[in-house]
Write a protein that holds these residues in place. Structure first.
Motif, PDB file in Angstrom:
ATOM      1  N   PHE A 161     -43.726  32.007  18.249  1.00  0.00           N
ATOM      2  CA  PHE A 161     -43.275  33.370  18.470  1.00  0.00           C
ATOM      3  C   PHE A 161     -42.225  33.741  17.435  1.00  0.00           C
ATOM      4  CE2 PHE A 161     -44.996  32.173  22.529  1.00  0.00           C
ATOM      5  CZ  PHE A 161     -45.523  33.337  23.056  1.00  0.00           C
ATOM      6  N   THR A 162     -42.317  34.970  16.921  1.00  0.00           N
ATOM      7  CA  THR A 162     -41.261  35.460  16.055  1.00  0.00           C
ATOM      8  C   THR A 162     -40.087  35.879  16.923  1.00  0.00           C
ATOM      9  OG1 THR A 162     -41.982  37.771  16.117  1.00  0.00           O
ATOM     10  CG2 THR A 162     -42.999  36.338  14.451  1.00  0.00           C
ATOM     11  N   ALA A 163     -38.939  36.101  16.297  1.00  0.00           N
ATOM     12  CA  ALA A 163     -37.759  36.530  17.045  1.00  0.00           C
ATOM     13  C   ALA A 163     -38.020  37.860  17.746  1.00  0.00           C
ATOM     14  CB  ALA A 163     -36.558  36.640  16.103  1.00  0.00           C
ATOM     15  N   ARG A 164     -38.709  38.795  17.059  1.00  0.00           N
ATOM     16  CA  ARG A 164     -38.992  40.102  17.657  1.00  0.00           C
ATOM     17  C   ARG A 164     -39.961  39.971  18.834  1.00  0.00           C
ATOM     18  NH1 ARG A 164     -38.084  44.783  14.394  1.00  0.00           N
ATOM     19  NH2 ARG A 164     -39.242  45.925  15.973  1.00  0.00           N
ATOM     20  N   GLU A 165     -40.955  39.094  18.714  1.00  0.00           N
ATOM     21  CA  GLU A 165     -41.906  38.898  19.810  1.00  0.00           C
ATOM     22  C   GLU A 165     -41.197  38.332  21.030  1.00  0.00           C
ATOM     23  OE1 GLU A 165     -46.020  38.020  17.273  1.00  0.00           O
ATOM     24  OE2 GLU A 165     -44.663  36.387  17.812  1.00  0.00           O
ATOM     25  N   ALA A 166     -40.339  37.339  20.819  1.00  0.00           N
ATOM     26  CA  ALA A 166     -39.606  36.736  21.934  1.00  0.00           C
ATOM     27  C   ALA A 166     -38.683  37.758  22.590  1.00  0.00           C
ATOM     28  CB  ALA A 166     -38.806  35.538  21.443  1.00  0.00           C
ATOM     29  N   MET A 167     -38.024  38.590  21.779  1.00  0.00           N
ATOM     30  CA  MET A 167     -37.145  39.612  22.324  1.00  0.00           C
ATOM     31  C   MET A 167     -37.942  40.625  23.138  1.00  0.00           C
ATOM     32  SD  MET A 167     -34.541  42.215  20.354  1.00  0.00           S
ATOM     33  CE  MET A 167     -35.896  43.197  19.691  1.00  0.00           C
ATOM     34  N   ALA A 168     -39.139  41.014  22.624  1.00  0.00           N
ATOM     35  CA  ALA A 168     -39.973  41.978  23.345  1.00  0.00           C
ATOM     36  C   ALA A 168     -40.383  41.434  24.712  1.00  0.00           C
ATOM     37  CB  ALA A 168     -41.212  42.313  22.514  1.00  0.00           C
ATOM     38  N   VAL A 169     -40.754  40.159  24.758  1.00  0.00           N
ATOM     39  CA  VAL A 169     -41.142  39.550  26.036  1.00  0.00           C
ATOM     40  C   VAL A 169     -39.945  39.497  26.987  1.00  0.00           C
ATOM     41  CG1 VAL A 169     -41.955  37.446  27.138  1.00  0.00           C
ATOM     42  CG2 VAL A 169     -43.006  38.206  25.012  1.00  0.00           C
ATOM     43  N   ALA A 170     -38.764  39.135  26.466  1.00  0.00           N
ATOM     44  CA  ALA A 170     -37.558  39.055  27.295  1.00  0.00           C
ATOM     45  C   ALA A 170     -37.201  40.417  27.873  1.00  0.00           C
ATOM     46  CB  ALA A 170     -36.395  38.503  26.476  1.00  0.00           C
ATOM     47  N   VAL A 171     -37.315  41.469  27.064  1.00  0.00           N
ATOM     48  CA  VAL A 171     -37.016  42.825  27.533  1.00  0.00           C
ATOM     49  C   VAL A 171     -38.023  43.250  28.605  1.00  0.00           C
ATOM     50  CG1 VAL A 171     -36.973  45.268  26.867  1.00  0.00           C
ATOM     51  CG2 VAL A 171     -35.838  43.556  25.427  1.00  0.00           C
ATOM     52  N   ALA A 172     -39.312  42.966  28.366  1.00  0.00           N
ATOM     53  CA  ALA A 172     -40.343  43.345  29.333  1.00  0.00           C
ATOM     54  C   ALA A 172     -40.139  42.647  30.672  1.00  0.00           C
ATOM     55  CB  ALA A 172     -41.727  43.026  28.775  1.00  0.00           C
ATOM     56  N   LEU A 173     -39.836  41.354  30.626  1.00  0.00           N
ATOM     57  CA  LEU A 173     -39.647  40.609  31.869  1.00  0.00           C
ATOM     58  C   LEU A 173     -38.365  41.022  32.579  1.00  0.00           C
ATOM     59  CD1 LEU A 173     -40.780  37.016  30.783  1.00  0.00           C
ATOM     60  CD2 LEU A 173     -42.067  38.745  32.047  1.00  0.00           C
TER      61      LEU A 173
ATOM     62  N   ASP B 101     -32.091  31.765  17.836  1.00  0.00           N
ATOM     63  CA  ASP B 101     -30.754  32.348  17.639  1.00  0.00           C
ATOM     64  C   ASP B 101     -30.862  33.816  17.255  1.00  0.00           C
ATOM     65  OD1 ASP B 101     -29.583  29.936  18.235  1.00  0.00           O
ATOM     66  OD2 ASP B 101     -29.276  29.343  16.140  1.00  0.00           O
ATOM     67  N   GLU B 102     -31.827  34.137  16.390  1.00  0.00           N
ATOM     68  CA  GLU B 102     -32.022  35.530  15.984  1.00  0.00           C
ATOM     69  C   GLU B 102     -32.446  36.394  17.165  1.00  0.00           C
ATOM     70  OE1 GLU B 102     -34.932  38.181  13.063  1.00  0.00           O
ATOM     71  OE2 GLU B 102     -34.731  36.017  12.720  1.00  0.00           O
ATOM     72  N   ALA B 103     -33.347  35.860  17.994  1.00  0.00           N
ATOM     73  CA  ALA B 103     -33.819  36.603  19.170  1.00  0.00           C
ATOM     74  C   ALA B 103     -32.679  36.843  20.154  1.00  0.00           C
ATOM     75  CB  ALA B 103     -34.951  35.843  19.843  1.00  0.00           C
ATOM     76  N   ARG B 104     -31.849  35.843  20.367  1.00  0.00           N
ATOM     77  CA  ARG B 104     -30.726  35.984  21.299  1.00  0.00           C
ATOM     78  C   ARG B 104     -29.714  36.996  20.791  1.00  0.00           C
ATOM     79  NH1 ARG B 104     -30.185  29.496  22.668  1.00  0.00           N
ATOM     80  NH2 ARG B 104     -31.506  29.522  24.551  1.00  0.00           N
ATOM     81  N   THR B 105     -29.443  36.990  19.489  1.00  0.00           N
ATOM     82  CA  THR B 105     -28.504  37.949  18.914  1.00  0.00           C
ATOM     83  C   THR B 105     -29.032  39.375  19.052  1.00  0.00           C
ATOM     84  OG1 THR B 105     -27.710  36.316  17.312  1.00  0.00           O
ATOM     85  CG2 THR B 105     -27.303  38.629  16.797  1.00  0.00           C
ATOM     86  N   ALA B 106     -30.343  39.558  18.777  1.00  0.00           N
ATOM     87  CA  ALA B 106     -30.941  40.890  18.882  1.00  0.00           C
ATOM     88  C   ALA B 106     -30.988  41.359  20.332  1.00  0.00           C
ATOM     89  CB  ALA B 106     -32.343  40.876  18.284  1.00  0.00           C
ATOM     90  N   ALA B 107     -31.345  40.447  21.258  1.00  0.00           N
ATOM     91  CA  ALA B 107     -31.449  40.825  22.669  1.00  0.00           C
ATOM     92  C   ALA B 107     -30.097  41.236  23.235  1.00  0.00           C
ATOM     93  CB  ALA B 107     -32.030  39.669  23.474  1.00  0.00           C
ATOM     94  N   ALA B 108     -29.017  40.693  22.683  1.00  0.00           N
ATOM     95  CA  ALA B 108     -27.673  41.049  23.148  1.00  0.00           C
ATOM     96  C   ALA B 108     -27.328  42.499  22.825  1.00  0.00           C
ATOM     97  CB  ALA B 108     -26.637  40.112  22.521  1.00  0.00           C
ATOM     98  N   LYS B 109     -28.118  43.129  21.936  1.00  0.00           N
ATOM     99  CA  LYS B 109     -27.881  44.525  21.561  1.00  0.00           C
ATOM    100  C   LYS B 109     -28.668  45.499  22.432  1.00  0.00           C
ATOM    101  CE  LYS B 109     -25.524  43.132  17.923  1.00  0.00           C
ATOM    102  NZ  LYS B 109     -24.059  43.313  17.822  1.00  0.00           N
ATOM    103  N   ILE B 110     -29.460  44.972  23.364  1.00  0.00           N
ATOM    104  CA  ILE B 110     -30.317  45.802  24.217  1.00  0.00           C
ATOM    105  C   ILE B 110     -29.701  45.925  25.606  1.00  0.00           C
ATOM    106  CG2 ILE B 110     -32.617  46.069  25.225  1.00  0.00           C
ATOM    107  CD1 ILE B 110     -32.665  46.282  22.244  1.00  0.00           C
TER     108      ILE B 110
END
Length: 244
Positions: free
Chosen positions: A75-87, A116-125
């Motif tokens: 999974f890319t960082a953006r894909e992981a973030m998208a799944v985390a946001v959806a769930l 780490d990139e996904a976690r940093t990006a998700a913290a902005k949502i």
């Protein structure tokens, strides 16, 4: 390559080889170890439950069922973030545990830098969630199994005036809405299709009664709402036209 990585790679090599399989000598050359080491590894895989098959003769070798495992998913960082946001946006009691374990599997498979990139990006949502009443977990599970298996339920239902009734219903859909979850079902008591708020169902039991109403197959039509079907997400091939 350490032994654990080699065992996993060995199982995937056999899976990819299909019914033709690989000989121990071919595998030894592939992983740059001795034939004896490969045979020990194959024995370890068999003891761990990997369904190995052997074929004797000049074209013989080892093979494994292709369906027994999947190649690693990246999974890319953006894909992981998208799944985390959806769930995170749908914390339904029925799928709460499954959502957590699904995300744990994604996180466990990701390289550290991508995680780490996904976690940093998700913290902005930030998500605005309307708190909704949830049904009892055991009741929800019983209802879902009846919906899934097309079985008649006996429910103990308390209406908005606090009056409890006991009725047999034939479940049709589990409906997830902005104000909670609902059950659509054919009600034997009222002799018509009804909608029940899940949090007002205090008890649900399966019955030996056979369903006799046709199962609802059409889409739901509710004023002011659009219906989304999660099943569409499980058919990504339908999102792309077939080349002609």
């Amino acid at each position: 390559m350490n032994r654990i990585d080699r065992l996993y790679a060995l199982a995937e090599e056999l899976r990819a080889a299909g019914p033709r399989g690989r000989t121990a000598r071919q595998l030894a050359a592939r992983f740059e170890v001795s034939v004896r080491t490969i045979e020990r590894d194959l024995s370890a895989l068999g003891q761990a439950g990997v369904p190995l098959a052997t074929k004797q003769g000049r074209t013989g070798g080892y093979s494994v069922d292709r369906a027994m495992s999947l190649p690693p998913l990246n999974f890319t960082a953006r894909e992981a973030m998208a799944v985390a946001v959806a769930l995170s946006g749908s914390d339904q009691v029925l799928f709460a545990r499954d959502s957590r374990t699904a995300l744990q599997k994604i996180v466990a498979a990701m390289p550290k830098h991508a995680l780490d990139e996904a976690r940093t990006a998700a913290a902005k949502i930030r998500l605005l969630i309307r708190p909704t009443p949830d049904p009892d977990g055991d009741v929800a599970e019983q209802i879902w199994r009846a919906v899934r298996d097309n079985q008649v339920l006996r429910i103990f239902y308390t209406d908005g005036d606090g009056v409890e009734t006991v009725r047999d219903v034939e479940p049709q859909h589990w409906v997830v809405g902005p104000k909670g979850s609902y059950l659509t079902a054919w009600c034997h008591l009222r002799r018509e299709d009804r909608v029940f708020r899940m949090d007002r169902i205090t008890k649900a039991e399966r019955t030996p009664i056979l369903p006799h109403r046709p199962q609802a197959t059409g889409d739901l039509h509710v004023d002011g709402f659009e219906t989304k079907l999660p099943a569409v997400a499980l058919h990504p091939e339908d999102l792309f036209p077939t080349p002609t």
